[in-house]
Design a protein around this motif. Structure first.
Motif, PDB file in Angstrom:
ATOM      1  N   UNK A  70       0.833  -1.207   0.000  1.00 48.22           N
ATOM      2  CA  UNK A  70       0.000   0.000   0.000  1.00 48.22           C
ATOM      3  C   UNK A  70       0.869   1.260   0.000  1.00 48.22           C
ATOM      4  N   UNK A  71       1.955   1.230   0.746  1.00 48.63           N
ATOM      5  CA  UNK A  71       2.880   2.363   0.727  1.00 48.63           C
ATOM      6  C   UNK A  71       3.336   2.650  -0.704  1.00 48.63           C
ATOM      7  N   UNK A  72       3.699   1.593  -1.419  1.00 46.75           N
ATOM      8  CA  UNK A  72       4.152   1.753  -2.807  1.00 46.75           C
ATOM      9  C   UNK A  72       3.022   2.273  -3.704  1.00 46.75           C
ATOM     10  N   UNK A  73       1.813   1.763  -3.472  1.00 47.26           N
ATOM     11  CA  UNK A  73       0.680   2.217  -4.293  1.00 47.26           C
ATOM     12  C   UNK A  73       0.392   3.701  -4.045  1.00 47.26           C
ATOM     13  N   UNK A  74       0.431   4.118  -2.781  1.00 41.80           N
ATOM     14  CA  UNK A  74       0.173   5.534  -2.466  1.00 41.80           C
ATOM     15  C   UNK A  74       1.301   6.407  -3.018  1.00 41.80           C
ATOM     16  N   UNK A  75       2.536   5.937  -2.872  1.00 43.42           N
ATOM     17  CA  UNK A  75       3.683   6.693  -3.404  1.00 43.42           C
ATOM     18  C   UNK A  75       3.539   6.854  -4.920  1.00 43.42           C
ATOM     19  N   UNK A  76       3.076   5.791  -5.580  1.00 46.00           N
ATOM     20  CA  UNK A  76       2.868   5.860  -7.022  1.00 46.00           C
ATOM     21  C   UNK A  76       1.783   6.850  -7.390  1.00 46.00           C
ATOM     22  N   UNK A  77       0.737   6.858  -6.594  1.00 42.88           N
ATOM     23  CA  UNK A  77      -0.374   7.778  -6.830  1.00 42.88           C
ATOM     24  C   UNK A  77       0.104   9.232  -6.831  1.00 42.88           C
ATOM     25  N   UNK A  78       1.086   9.537  -5.960  1.00 47.85           N
ATOM     26  CA  UNK A  78       1.550  10.918  -5.813  1.00 47.85           C
ATOM     27  C   UNK A  78       2.913  11.170  -6.448  1.00 47.85           C
ATOM     28  N   UNK A  79       3.488  10.117  -7.006  1.00 46.89           N
ATOM     29  CA  UNK A  79       4.802  10.282  -7.611  1.00 46.89           C
ATOM     30  C   UNK A  79       5.843  10.768  -6.601  1.00 46.89           C
ATOM     31  N   UNK A  80       5.820  10.170  -5.418  1.00 49.11           N
ATOM     32  CA  UNK A  80       6.835  10.448  -4.391  1.00 49.11           C
ATOM     33  C   UNK A  80       7.509   9.107  -4.056  1.00 49.11           C
ATOM     34  N   UNK A  81       8.542   9.137  -3.222  1.00 51.04           N
ATOM     35  CA  UNK A  81       9.210   7.880  -2.868  1.00 51.04           C
ATOM     36  C   UNK A  81       8.433   7.169  -1.758  1.00 51.04           C
ATOM     37  N   UNK A  82       8.643   5.879  -1.638  1.00 55.18           N
ATOM     38  CA  UNK A  82       7.969   5.109  -0.585  1.00 55.18           C
ATOM     39  C   UNK A  82       8.267   5.695   0.801  1.00 55.18           C
ATOM     40  N   UNK A  83       9.504   6.165   0.988  1.00 58.88           N
ATOM     41  CA  UNK A  83       9.902   6.713   2.303  1.00 58.88           C
ATOM     42  C   UNK A  83       9.110   7.948   2.705  1.00 58.88           C
ATOM     43  N   UNK A  84       8.516   8.598   1.710  1.00 59.93           N
ATOM     44  CA  UNK A  84       7.770   9.824   2.024  1.00 59.93           C
ATOM     45  C   UNK A  84       6.333   9.543   2.454  1.00 59.93           C
ATOM     46  N   UNK A  85       5.911   8.295   2.363  1.00 60.28           N
ATOM     47  CA  UNK A  85       4.522   7.949   2.689  1.00 60.28           C
ATOM     48  C   UNK A  85       4.471   7.244   4.041  1.00 60.28           C
ATOM     49  N   UNK A  86       3.809   7.863   4.993  1.00 67.50           N
ATOM     50  CA  UNK A  86       3.724   7.322   6.341  1.00 67.50           C
ATOM     51  C   UNK A  86       2.287   6.864   6.607  1.00 67.50           C
ATOM     52  N   UNK A  87       2.040   5.580   6.403  1.00 70.37           N
ATOM     53  CA  UNK A  87       0.700   5.046   6.677  1.00 70.37           C
ATOM     54  C   UNK A  87       0.433   5.098   8.177  1.00 70.37           C
ATOM     55  N   UNK A 210       7.975  19.983  -5.023  1.00 69.50           N
ATOM     56  CA  UNK A 210       8.500  20.891  -6.031  1.00 69.50           C
ATOM     57  C   UNK A 210       7.972  20.659  -7.433  1.00 69.50           C
ATOM     58  N   UNK A 211       6.637  20.520  -7.556  1.00 66.27           N
ATOM     59  CA  UNK A 211       6.057  20.407  -8.889  1.00 66.27           C
ATOM     60  C   UNK A 211       5.822  21.800  -9.468  1.00 66.27           C
ATOM     61  N   UNK A 212       5.614  21.825 -10.768  1.00 67.92           N
ATOM     62  CA  UNK A 212       5.261  23.057 -11.485  1.00 67.92           C
ATOM     63  C   UNK A 212       6.206  24.191 -11.123  1.00 67.92           C
ATOM     64  N   UNK A 213       5.607  25.302 -10.674  1.00 69.46           N
ATOM     65  CA  UNK A 213       6.434  26.479 -10.405  1.00 69.46           C
ATOM     66  C   UNK A 213       7.060  26.435  -9.016  1.00 69.46           C
ATOM     67  N   UNK A 242       5.523  13.238   3.561  1.00 74.45           N
ATOM     68  CA  UNK A 242       6.506  14.080   4.246  1.00 74.45           C
ATOM     69  C   UNK A 242       7.683  14.386   3.329  1.00 74.45           C
ATOM     70  N   UNK A 243       8.496  15.400   3.703  1.00 74.32           N
ATOM     71  CA  UNK A 243       9.656  15.736   2.876  1.00 74.32           C
ATOM     72  C   UNK A 243      10.642  14.569   2.801  1.00 74.32           C
ATOM     73  N   UNK A 244      11.313  14.500   1.684  1.00 74.28           N
ATOM     74  CA  UNK A 244      12.370  13.521   1.444  1.00 74.28           C
ATOM     75  C   UNK A 244      13.340  13.403   2.626  1.00 74.28           C
ATOM     76  N   UNK A 245      13.694  14.543   3.171  1.00 76.77           N
ATOM     77  CA  UNK A 245      14.706  14.619   4.236  1.00 76.77           C
ATOM     78  C   UNK A 245      14.300  13.859   5.496  1.00 76.77           C
ATOM     79  N   UNK A 246      13.021  13.520   5.613  1.00 77.56           N
ATOM     80  CA  UNK A 246      12.548  12.888   6.848  1.00 77.56           C
ATOM     81  C   UNK A 246      12.529  11.368   6.749  1.00 77.56           C
TER      82      UNK A 246
END
Ligand code: PLP
Length: 384
Positions: A70-87, A210-213, A242-246
């Motif tokens: 599910x983490x991977x599916x949510x990350x895919x939905x938002x185009x972020x890394x798995x580490x950024x998704x905190x279920x 950091x999408x778009x502008x 969450x941010x990548x850095x976290x």
């Protein structure tokens, strides 16, 4: 022994359920409809219901694979890394995780009033203080950075609810960005998008990634839930982005297995069932428009799956509507004693709610206190 001093802690006041109300009034549950908790009138995705049934026989195992999937599916939905998704165990669980990650004892959070009670409750659980910024009724609860900055005094976390519960207003991304720019580096802007699916604009994930502008940044986090548009309030599933850095923090703050096997399997099925979300959002938009046009009182424009209505005396109106079988949310506990919040229902539910409310307003003859022009001049003519 006694618990620690909990006098600052207040109980969460949930919307009232049909069974509870029917029992109290000694009536049949089938006489009631509930539009008090912003639940999905179409229920869960049928695919999620199937997944829950199919998972029943394997609930003896801890949820590891399902959580990762599910983490991977949510990350895919938002185009972020798995580490950024905190279920988490509901969006509320994600609020706890963000506080666990940021708050030292006596740090403070800045929250909107009126607003969602759990931000303050959770902060106190983590030995944090709570300060408030106001969304002004006179300004139609407009959300701008300036009003928040005026109240800001170095708090560690600022909660922005967009769309906002219970008013339905939103804060534009450019304003959220300005808020992040003009507050300390160590202040997190936590954007609660529990109702994001019902809104027109883009998610604030655009800001942190950091999408778009926008420039990617490390001081914004976004909260989402499966409770509202996905209709899974009962299984308790939400997440923070969450941010990548976290990346490393999640493993240190999460409650092991707080997102259950049933929740993760249901979430996986639901996230693939786009049709159910599309249908839900469509129903919501129609219901929202109908209520704004046809209620004989001021209805604020809303981007959520509910509307806020200025009825004058919320407790009298909510009690009388309940007596007539329609359960809505008295917003006194949100600090709006003149307002009720009505969840967008099916077409039938919405029509019944509007008719009941208009009859009650007529019968009680209450004067809404806000002077705002009615949304629909015809409504006023039709109902002298
Ligand atoms: C419903 C809601 C949530 C999250 O609810 P969960 O059921 O815990 O996911 C978060 N914030 C707001 C403003 C809400 O209305």
């Amino acid at each position: 022994m006694q618990p620690r001093d909990l006098s600052d802690h207040v109980a969460y006041e949930a919307g009232r359920g049909i069974e509870e109300v029917a029992r109290e009034l000694d009536r049949d549950p089938s006489e009631f409809i509930k539009l008090a908790s912003n639940e999905n009138p179409h229920g869960p995705s049928p695919a999620a219901a199937v997944a829950i049934r199919e998972t029943a026989s394997s609930v003896s195992s801890y949820p590891k694979a399902a959580h990762a999937d599910l983490t991977t599916a949510v990350a895919g939905r938002w185009n972020v890394t798995d580490d950024q998704v905190w279920l988490a165990n509901g969006g509320d669980g994600a609020i706890d995780y963000l506080h666990r990650t940021t708050l030292d004892p006596d740090d403070a959070v800045l929250v909107p009033t009126p607003g969602f009670a759990y931000y303050g409750m959770s902060s106190r659980f983590h030995h944090g203080d709570v300060r408030e910024y106001e969304l002004s009724k006179a300004d139609d609860f407009t959300q701008e950075a300036d009003a928040v900055l005026e109240a800001y005094d170095g708090e560690r976390v600022i909660w922005v609810t967009s769309p906002h519960n219970p008013t339905g207003s939103t804060m534009p991304l450019a304003e959220i960005e300005r808020l992040a720019d003009e507050t300390d580096e160590e202040t997190l802007i936590a954007v609660d998008e529990a109702y994001g699916e019902f809104a027109d604009g883009e998610s604030a994930i655009a800001l942190l990634d950091g999408w778009d502008e926008f420039e990617a940044r490390d001081d914004v986090a976004v909260l989402r839930t499966f409770s509202k548009a996905y209709g899974l309030a009962g299984v308790r599933l939400g997440y923070a982005v969450v941010p990548d850095e976290w990346a490393d923090a999640y493993a240190r703050v999460n409650t092991p297995f707080a997102a259950s096997e049933l929740a993760c399997r249901a979430g996986l099925a639901a996230i693939d069932d786009e049709e159910h979300v599309v249908r839900t959002v469509e129903t919501t938009r129609e219901s929202r428009a109908y209520m704004r046009d046809d209620i004989d009182a001021h209805v604020w424009e809303s981007q959520g799956n509910f509307v806020l209505v200025d009825v004058g005396d919320a407790s009298a109106v909510a009690a009388e509507m309940q007596e007539r079988g329609v359960i809505v949310r008295d917003c006194s506990s949100f600090g709006l004693p003149g307002c009720v919040r009505i969840t967008c229902g099916t077409e039938d539910e919405t029509e019944r709610a509007v008719e009941t409310l208009n009859d009650v307003l007529d019968d009680l003859d209450v004067e809404p206190e806000s002077a705002g022009e009615p949304e629909n001049p015809d409504a006023e003519v039709a109902d002298p």
